[in-house]
Design an enzyme around this catalytic site. Structure first.
Site, PDB file in Angstrom:
ATOM      1  CE  LYS A 204      -3.323   2.926   0.723  1.00 31.10           C
ATOM      2  NZ  LYS A 204      -4.385   3.270  -0.203  1.00 31.10           N
ATOM      3  CB  CYS A 258      -3.801   7.994   0.486  1.00 33.87           C
ATOM      4  SG  CYS A 258      -5.160   7.141   1.277  1.00 33.87           S
TER       5      CYS A 258
HETATM    6  N1  LIG Z   1     -10.202   7.903   2.578  1.00 33.66           N
HETATM    7  C1  LIG Z   1      -9.604   7.176   1.644  1.00 33.66           C
HETATM    8  O1  LIG Z   1      -9.839   7.371   0.465  1.00 33.66           O
HETATM    9  C2  LIG Z   1      -8.654   6.056   2.011  1.00 33.66           C
HETATM   10  C3  LIG Z   1      -8.230   5.195   0.995  1.00 33.66           C
HETATM   11  C4  LIG Z   1      -7.387   4.143   1.320  1.00 33.66           C
HETATM   12  C5  LIG Z   1      -6.956   3.980   2.647  1.00 33.66           C
HETATM   13  N2  LIG Z   1      -7.367   4.852   3.610  1.00 33.66           N
HETATM   14  C6  LIG Z   1      -6.890   4.613   4.980  1.00 33.66           C
HETATM   15  O2  LIG Z   1      -7.962   4.136   5.768  1.00 33.66           O
HETATM   16  C7  LIG Z   1      -7.822   4.584   7.117  1.00 33.66           C
HETATM   17  C8  LIG Z   1      -9.086   5.326   7.531  1.00 33.66           C
HETATM   18  O3  LIG Z   1      -9.211   6.449   6.701  1.00 33.66           O
HETATM   19  P1  LIG Z   1     -10.576   7.244   6.560  1.00 33.66           P
HETATM   20  O4  LIG Z   1     -10.434   8.069   5.350  1.00 33.66           O
HETATM   21  O5  LIG Z   1     -11.748   6.335   6.673  1.00 33.66           O
HETATM   22  O6  LIG Z   1     -10.492   8.161   7.886  1.00 33.66           O
HETATM   23  P2  LIG Z   1     -11.671   9.046   8.502  1.00 33.66           P
HETATM   24  O7  LIG Z   1     -11.012  10.093   9.313  1.00 33.66           O
HETATM   25  O8  LIG Z   1     -12.645   9.416   7.440  1.00 33.66           O
HETATM   26  O9  LIG Z   1     -12.423   8.026   9.468  1.00 33.66           O
HETATM   27  C9  LIG Z   1     -11.858   7.485  10.573  1.00 33.66           C
HETATM   28  C10 LIG Z   1     -12.928   7.366  11.644  1.00 33.66           C
HETATM   29  O10 LIG Z   1     -12.369   6.676  12.761  1.00 33.66           O
HETATM   30  C11 LIG Z   1     -12.895   7.247  13.951  1.00 33.66           C
HETATM   31  N3  LIG Z   1     -12.030   6.853  15.045  1.00 33.66           N
HETATM   32  C12 LIG Z   1     -10.818   7.336  15.395  1.00 33.66           C
HETATM   33  N4  LIG Z   1     -10.320   6.637  16.435  1.00 33.66           N
HETATM   34  C13 LIG Z   1     -11.244   5.693  16.741  1.00 33.66           C
HETATM   35  C14 LIG Z   1     -11.309   4.663  17.715  1.00 33.66           C
HETATM   36  N5  LIG Z   1     -10.330   4.459  18.587  1.00 33.66           N
HETATM   37  N6  LIG Z   1     -12.413   3.887  17.740  1.00 33.66           N
HETATM   38  C15 LIG Z   1     -13.419   4.075  16.875  1.00 33.66           C
HETATM   39  N7  LIG Z   1     -13.401   5.037  15.917  1.00 33.66           N
HETATM   40  C16 LIG Z   1     -12.328   5.824  15.861  1.00 33.66           C
HETATM   41  C17 LIG Z   1     -12.953   8.724  13.630  1.00 33.66           C
HETATM   42  O11 LIG Z   1     -13.857   9.390  14.487  1.00 33.66           O
HETATM   43  C18 LIG Z   1     -13.423   8.712  12.170  1.00 33.66           C
HETATM   44  O12 LIG Z   1     -14.835   8.762  12.060  1.00 33.66           O
HETATM   45  C19 LIG Z   1      -6.560   5.466   7.132  1.00 33.66           C
HETATM   46  O13 LIG Z   1      -5.462   4.687   7.517  1.00 33.66           O
HETATM   47  C20 LIG Z   1      -6.409   5.872   5.682  1.00 33.66           C
HETATM   48  O14 LIG Z   1      -5.079   6.165   5.359  1.00 33.66           O
HETATM   49  C21 LIG Z   1      -8.206   5.872   3.323  1.00 33.66           C
END
Ligand SMILES: NC(=O)c1ccc[n+]([C@@H]2O[C@H](COP(=O)([O-])OP(=O)(O)OC[C@H]3O[C@@H](n4cnc5c(N)ncnc54)[C@H](O)[C@@H]3O)[C@@H](O)[C@H]2O)c1
Length: 404
Positions: A204, A258
């Site tokens: 990734k 990302c």
């Molecule tokens: N957004 C994208 O397009 C994308 C694509 C590929 C990978 N990712 C990866 O996926 C992961 C999540 O990204 P995202 O975009 O969904 O983030 P985001 O910020 O949209 O969502 C994360 C959620 O987790 C919650 N959270 C934080 N700590 C928590 C805990 N201890 N318990 C429960 N909930 C908790 C937050 O309140 C938030 O709602 C990251 O590592 C990111 O790099 C994101």
């Protein structure tokens, strides 16, 4: 795996919520967990707190059928999916605190034969860390299946790509890889590719570093072309006619959670051996500073010529076209910096109604009022504008289309 099984998804953001809603629509009982009360309440009403096409329909159906419930606390489940943020601390040091606290939160609910999947983009070794944290919390991990499955969906197409993309699954044991892969095969129609946890983590980070490096090449070209008074868009179109050349488009920098973040995970661990990946990050960061300087110079020139301060329209705040996501956004950074440096800014973001730090206005109004219009994001609304000039997205032009 029978789909009547329970899946507990930790983190209901851009990744966790679409995943939870998709699984619920595929027959799984899904218990979604988030630490933000308003997020939990919104989802339990069948509504969404983020902008993503089709997600509202999936969430509404999932909640209505009783298959998706959101909560502040985890519950016992067959599969746990961790999809919490993985940003960095000051100095680009990876921050896996959210992963650690999510793992601590599920520990009391984890039992034998459970599959624990880390979906968050993670520095190499984080999946091992998840197992370590569970052990520290008193969980017997010998009969658990702990694996990493990185998410590589494109915002704007998440519901489709969650199903269609190939997935990489890497367990901390071969059995964990097999168990996690079997789970993904129940709802993914892309190929599910099996490896070990470290390779899956690095895959990734590699994908995003590859993108970052290629964008850096285009961004550096755009700066050089400006210096040589060459139209970079024409140059790239011509160079791309070579059968083995495919240069990407330059922009105002690189943003999002990302590509602007993940290469640092490699640089942090790789040190002086991660030369090219570090340089690409630096080039892309520099491009944003370069755009700021260009706009400030244009504003100064306008002021000198007209005896008053220019009104500068900043068209777009999101990190890429047609989404509302502001994370690590170069456009937002540019807008903030211009305001902080005393410029008279008209901020525009068609995908957001309001913003805490400054007023957002309609794009037509901004263009009408502005002396200088800067297209920072190629949103569809801007591309459809009937302006008598070639729109130079991420370039700088005055209202009549003349370069300033
Ligand atoms: N957004 C994208 O397009 C994308 C694509 C590929 C990978 N990712 C990866 O996926 C992961 C999540 O990204 P995202 O975009 O969904 O983030 P985001 O910020 O949209 O969502 C994360 C959620 O987790 C919650 N959270 C934080 N700590 C928590 C805990 N201890 N318990 C429960 N909930 C908790 C937050 O309140 C938030 O709602 C990251 O590592 C990111 O790099 C994101």
């Amino acid at each position: 795996m029978k789909q009547s099984k329970m899946v507990c998804v930790i983190g209901l953001g851009y990744i966790g919520l679409p995943t939870a809603a998709l699984l619920a629509n595929r027959g799984y009982n899904v218990h979604g967990v988030d630490i933000v009360q308003s997020t939990v309440d919104t989802i339990n009403r069948g509504e969404i707190h983020i902008v993503e096409p089709e997600l509202d329909t999936f969430v509404q159906a999932a909640v209505k059928s009783g298959k998706l419930k959101a909560d502040l606390k985890p519950t016992e489940a067959d599969v746990f999916i961790i999809a919490v943020p993985t940003p960095f601390h000051e100095g680009y040091v990876p921050n896996i605190d959210y992963v650690v606290s999510a793992t601590e939160a599920i520990a009391p609910y984890v039992k034998e034969e459970n599959i624990i999947i880390l979906e968050s983009t993670s520095p190499v070794g984080t999946t091992d860390k998840v197992e370590e944290v569970l052990k520290k919390e008193g969980v017997d991990t010998s009969k658990l299946y702990v694996a990493h499955c990185p998410e590589r969906v494109l915002p704007g197409y998440i519901m489709r790509e969650l199903v269609e993309n190939d997935r990489i699954v890497g367990g901390i044991t071969i059995e964990a890889t097999k168990a996690a892969a079997a789970f993904y095969k129940t709802f993914v129609c892309g190929e599910v590719l099996e490896t070990d946890a470290k390779t899956a983590e690095m895959a990734k980070l590699t994908e995003n570093s590859f993108r970052d490096t290629n964008i850096a090449f285009a961004n550096e070209l755009s700066i050089l072309c400006d210096k040589f008074n060459i139209d970079v868009w024409e140059l790239i179109a011509l160079a791309n006619r070579h059968p083995r050349v495919n240069i990407l488009q330059p922009g105002a920098g690189v943003g999002g959670h990302c590509i602007a973040v993940d290469p640092w995970f490699i640089v942090h661990a790789g040190g002086k051996d991660a030369k090219m990946i570090r340089t690409a990050r630096e080039v892309n960061t520099y491009k944003t500073e370069w755009v700021i300087e260009k706009i400030k110079n244009a504003a100064l020139k306008f002021e000198n010529q007209n005896g008053r301060k220019a009104k500068v329209a900043c068209m777009g705040l999101a990190f890429k076209p047609d989404i509302d996501d502001l994370r690590e956004s170069p456009a937002l950074y540019i807008t903030r910096r211009l305001i902080a440096d005393g410029l008279n800014v008209l901020a525009v973001e068609p995908n957001i109604k309001s913003y805490k730090e400054f007023e957002i206005i309609e794009y037509n109004e901004a263009i009408e009022k502005a002396d200088i219009v800067t297209f920072l994001v190629a949103h569809k609304q801007f591309k459809a504008l009937d302006i008598e000039t070639d729109l130079d997205f991420c370039g700088i032009q005055n209202k009549k289309g003349k370069n300033v």
